[in-house]
Structures are given as C-alpha cells and as structure tokens.
Design a protein around this motif. Structure first.
Motif, PDB file in Angstrom:
ATOM      1  N   ILE A  93     -14.561  -2.894   3.698  1.00  0.00           N
ATOM      2  CA  ILE A  93     -14.708  -1.747   4.603  1.00  0.00           C
ATOM      3  C   ILE A  93     -13.404  -1.475   5.344  1.00  0.00           C
ATOM      4  O   ILE A  93     -12.989  -0.321   5.512  1.00  0.00           O
ATOM      5  N   SER A  94     -12.743  -2.547   5.761  1.00  0.00           N
ATOM      6  CA  SER A  94     -11.470  -2.398   6.459  1.00  0.00           C
ATOM      7  C   SER A  94     -10.425  -1.720   5.562  1.00  0.00           C
ATOM      8  O   SER A  94      -9.688  -0.833   6.008  1.00  0.00           O
ATOM      9  N   LYS A  95     -10.388  -2.126   4.301  1.00  0.00           N
ATOM     10  CA  LYS A  95      -9.452  -1.509   3.357  1.00  0.00           C
ATOM     11  C   LYS A  95      -9.787  -0.037   3.130  1.00  0.00           C
ATOM     12  O   LYS A  95      -8.892   0.810   3.027  1.00  0.00           O
ATOM     13  N   GLN A  96     -11.087   0.281   3.078  1.00  0.00           N
ATOM     14  CA  GLN A  96     -11.492   1.673   2.886  1.00  0.00           C
ATOM     15  C   GLN A  96     -11.075   2.530   4.077  1.00  0.00           C
ATOM     16  O   GLN A  96     -10.606   3.666   3.920  1.00  0.00           O
ATOM     17  N   LYS A  97     -11.234   2.003   5.289  1.00  0.00           N
ATOM     18  CA  LYS A  97     -10.832   2.754   6.486  1.00  0.00           C
ATOM     19  C   LYS A  97      -9.318   2.999   6.488  1.00  0.00           C
ATOM     20  O   LYS A  97      -8.857   4.092   6.820  1.00  0.00           O
ATOM     21  N   LEU A  98      -8.558   1.967   6.111  1.00  0.00           N
ATOM     22  CA  LEU A  98      -7.101   2.104   6.069  1.00  0.00           C
ATOM     23  C   LEU A  98      -6.700   3.149   5.032  1.00  0.00           C
ATOM     24  O   LEU A  98      -5.832   4.000   5.286  1.00  0.00           O
ATOM     25  N   LEU A  99      -7.337   3.153   3.888  1.00  0.00           N
ATOM     26  CA  LEU A  99      -7.053   4.135   2.848  1.00  0.00           C
ATOM     27  C   LEU A  99      -7.417   5.541   3.319  1.00  0.00           C
ATOM     28  O   LEU A  99      -6.669   6.505   3.083  1.00  0.00           O
ATOM     29  N   ASP A 100      -8.557   5.670   4.020  1.00  0.00           N
ATOM     30  CA  ASP A 100      -8.954   6.980   4.553  1.00  0.00           C
ATOM     31  C   ASP A 100      -7.921   7.503   5.541  1.00  0.00           C
ATOM     32  O   ASP A 100      -7.593   8.695   5.550  1.00  0.00           O
ATOM     33  N   ASP A 111       7.795   4.941   2.363  1.00  0.00           N
ATOM     34  CA  ASP A 111       7.711   4.186   1.109  1.00  0.00           C
ATOM     35  C   ASP A 111       6.682   3.059   1.191  1.00  0.00           C
ATOM     36  O   ASP A 111       5.937   2.804   0.245  1.00  0.00           O
ATOM     37  N   ILE A 112       6.629   2.364   2.309  1.00  0.00           N
ATOM     38  CA  ILE A 112       5.670   1.269   2.498  1.00  0.00           C
ATOM     39  C   ILE A 112       4.242   1.809   2.479  1.00  0.00           C
ATOM     40  O   ILE A 112       3.354   1.227   1.849  1.00  0.00           O
ATOM     41  N   GLU A 113       4.024   2.949   3.165  1.00  0.00           N
ATOM     42  CA  GLU A 113       2.690   3.543   3.194  1.00  0.00           C
ATOM     43  C   GLU A 113       2.259   4.035   1.815  1.00  0.00           C
ATOM     44  O   GLU A 113       1.097   3.876   1.420  1.00  0.00           O
ATOM     45  N   VAL A 114       3.181   4.582   1.054  1.00  0.00           N
ATOM     46  CA  VAL A 114       2.870   5.044  -0.301  1.00  0.00           C
ATOM     47  C   VAL A 114       2.490   3.863  -1.200  1.00  0.00           C
ATOM     48  O   VAL A 114       1.502   3.924  -1.948  1.00  0.00           O
ATOM     49  N   SER A 115       3.262   2.788  -1.105  1.00  0.00           N
ATOM     50  CA  SER A 115       2.958   1.614  -1.926  1.00  0.00           C
ATOM     51  C   SER A 115       1.616   0.989  -1.512  1.00  0.00           C
ATOM     52  O   SER A 115       0.821   0.568  -2.364  1.00  0.00           O
ATOM     53  N   LEU A 116       1.347   0.970  -0.205  1.00  0.00           N
ATOM     54  CA  LEU A 116       0.068   0.459   0.288  1.00  0.00           C
ATOM     55  C   LEU A 116      -1.086   1.331  -0.196  1.00  0.00           C
ATOM     56  O   LEU A 116      -2.122   0.828  -0.634  1.00  0.00           O
ATOM     57  N   LYS A 117      -0.890   2.667  -0.136  1.00  0.00           N
ATOM     58  CA  LYS A 117      -1.920   3.597  -0.603  1.00  0.00           C
ATOM     59  C   LYS A 117      -2.197   3.389  -2.085  1.00  0.00           C
ATOM     60  O   LYS A 117      -3.363   3.308  -2.513  1.00  0.00           O
ATOM     61  N   ASN A 118      -1.156   3.263  -2.879  1.00  0.00           N
ATOM     62  CA  ASN A 118      -1.330   3.045  -4.324  1.00  0.00           C
ATOM     63  C   ASN A 118      -2.047   1.706  -4.617  1.00  0.00           C
ATOM     64  O   ASN A 118      -2.903   1.618  -5.497  1.00  0.00           O
ATOM     65  N   LYS A 119      -1.688   0.702  -3.855  1.00  0.00           N
ATOM     66  CA  LYS A 119      -2.324  -0.614  -4.030  1.00  0.00           C
ATOM     67  C   LYS A 119      -3.799  -0.546  -3.678  1.00  0.00           C
ATOM     68  O   LYS A 119      -4.660  -1.071  -4.432  1.00  0.00           O
ATOM     69  N   LEU A 120      -4.137   0.110  -2.558  1.00  0.00           N
ATOM     70  CA  LEU A 120      -5.541   0.213  -2.151  1.00  0.00           C
ATOM     71  C   LEU A 120      -6.358   1.041  -3.140  1.00  0.00           C
ATOM     72  O   LEU A 120      -7.506   0.719  -3.438  1.00  0.00           O
ATOM     73  N   VAL A 121      -5.772   2.108  -3.652  1.00  0.00           N
ATOM     74  CA  VAL A 121      -6.467   2.947  -4.632  1.00  0.00           C
ATOM     75  C   VAL A 121      -6.762   2.158  -5.897  1.00  0.00           C
ATOM     76  O   VAL A 121      -7.838   2.224  -6.463  1.00  0.00           O
ATOM     77  N   SER A 122      -5.761   1.373  -6.346  1.00  0.00           N
ATOM     78  CA  SER A 122      -5.971   0.569  -7.558  1.00  0.00           C
ATOM     79  C   SER A 122      -7.040  -0.511  -7.340  1.00  0.00           C
ATOM     80  O   SER A 122      -7.812  -0.842  -8.249  1.00  0.00           O
ATOM     81  N   GLU A 123      -7.108  -1.091  -6.132  1.00  0.00           N
ATOM     82  CA  GLU A 123      -8.119  -2.099  -5.833  1.00  0.00           C
ATOM     83  C   GLU A 123      -9.518  -1.488  -5.785  1.00  0.00           C
ATOM     84  O   GLU A 123     -10.490  -2.124  -6.195  1.00  0.00           O
ATOM     85  N   MET A 124      -9.619  -0.269  -5.259  1.00  0.00           N
ATOM     86  CA  MET A 124     -10.924   0.383  -5.156  1.00  0.00           C
ATOM     87  C   MET A 124     -11.481   0.757  -6.524  1.00  0.00           C
ATOM     88  O   MET A 124     -12.674   0.825  -6.719  1.00  0.00           O
ATOM     89  N   LEU A 125     -10.601   1.013  -7.449  1.00  0.00           N
ATOM     90  CA  LEU A 125     -11.056   1.382  -8.802  1.00  0.00           C
ATOM     91  C   LEU A 125     -11.291   0.127  -9.568  1.00  0.00           C
ATOM     92  O   LEU A 125     -12.101  -0.163 -10.273  1.00  0.00           O
TER      93      LEU A 125
END
Length: 125
Positions: A93-100, A111-125
């Motif tokens: 849930i915490s990861k989902q909130k951060l991604l939202d 760049d850090i936020e983009v890499s974090l966003k890509n990492k979270l998206v890949s984990e959610m899928l």
C-alpha cells in the motif's frame, strides 16, 4: 475351561486351537473392557495376583497425527506469519501511494523520481 472348550466345539464344530493366544491376551486392557459386567452387577472374577495394575500407557501418535502436527504451526508461529503478511500488505500500500504521488505530480520529475517511478510500475505489474 473344559466347559468353555465344549461350548466352542458345539458352536463351531472344531476344537479351539488358540488357547495359548487367549492366555496371553485375556488380561490386556483392550479385551478387559469387553468383559465388563453390565447393569451395575458385580464382577465375580478376581484378577490374578501376578497381574500388575495397568499404568496408563501412552500410545504413540499415528502416522496421520504426526504429519498433521508437523503441518500445524504453534500459536507464536501462526501469529508471526500473520504479522508478516500484514507488513507485506502495508508495504504494498505504501508503494502504491508513493507511485500515485509521482504520477499525480504536474512538474517534471527528476532522474531519481523517474527511476523510482519505473521501478514501482515494474513491481506492480
């Protein structure tokens, strides 16, 4: 004893040949419970003096009971597993909130936020 042999022969038409087994097993707990008197009558039989009173023998667990005991978790282990699953859900849930938050951000992402966003998206899928 002679009368018992005669009764058996009259009923089954052959001699009783397992007397040695009967003598060995007649005072076992399993067989003693079957010969208990009914209707509150007193039992006229006396136990032989060589008979030692039965200490409660603990029977070993059967195969199925042993396997079930291995699979069954004790109270603390079950609570620990439940706590671990709740922590995993909380992290998800915490990861989902951060991604939202990252997706809702209108400014350009670093760049850090983009890499974090890509990492979270890949984990959610």
């Amino acid at each position: 004893m002679k009368t018992a042999h005669d009764i058996f022969f009259n009923d089954y038409q052959f001699k009783f040949i397992l007397e040695h087994a009967w003598r060995e097993l007649r005072f076992d707990q399993k067989w003693r419970s079957n010969c208990a008197c009914k209707d509150g009558a007193k039992d006229k039989r006396k136990e032989p003096e060589e008979m030692v009173p039965d200490l409660e023998e603990v029977r070993p667990h059967g195969v199925k009971a042993c396997k079930a005991a291995k699979r069954k978790k004790h109270g603390k282990e079950a609570v620990y597993d439940k706590l671990q699953s709740m922590l995993a859900v909380k992290q998800n849930i915490s990861k989902q909130k951060l991604l939202d938050r990252l997706l809702a951000k209108k400014d350009t992402l670093s760049d850090i936020e983009v890499s974090l966003k890509n990492k979270l998206v890949s984990e959610m899928l």
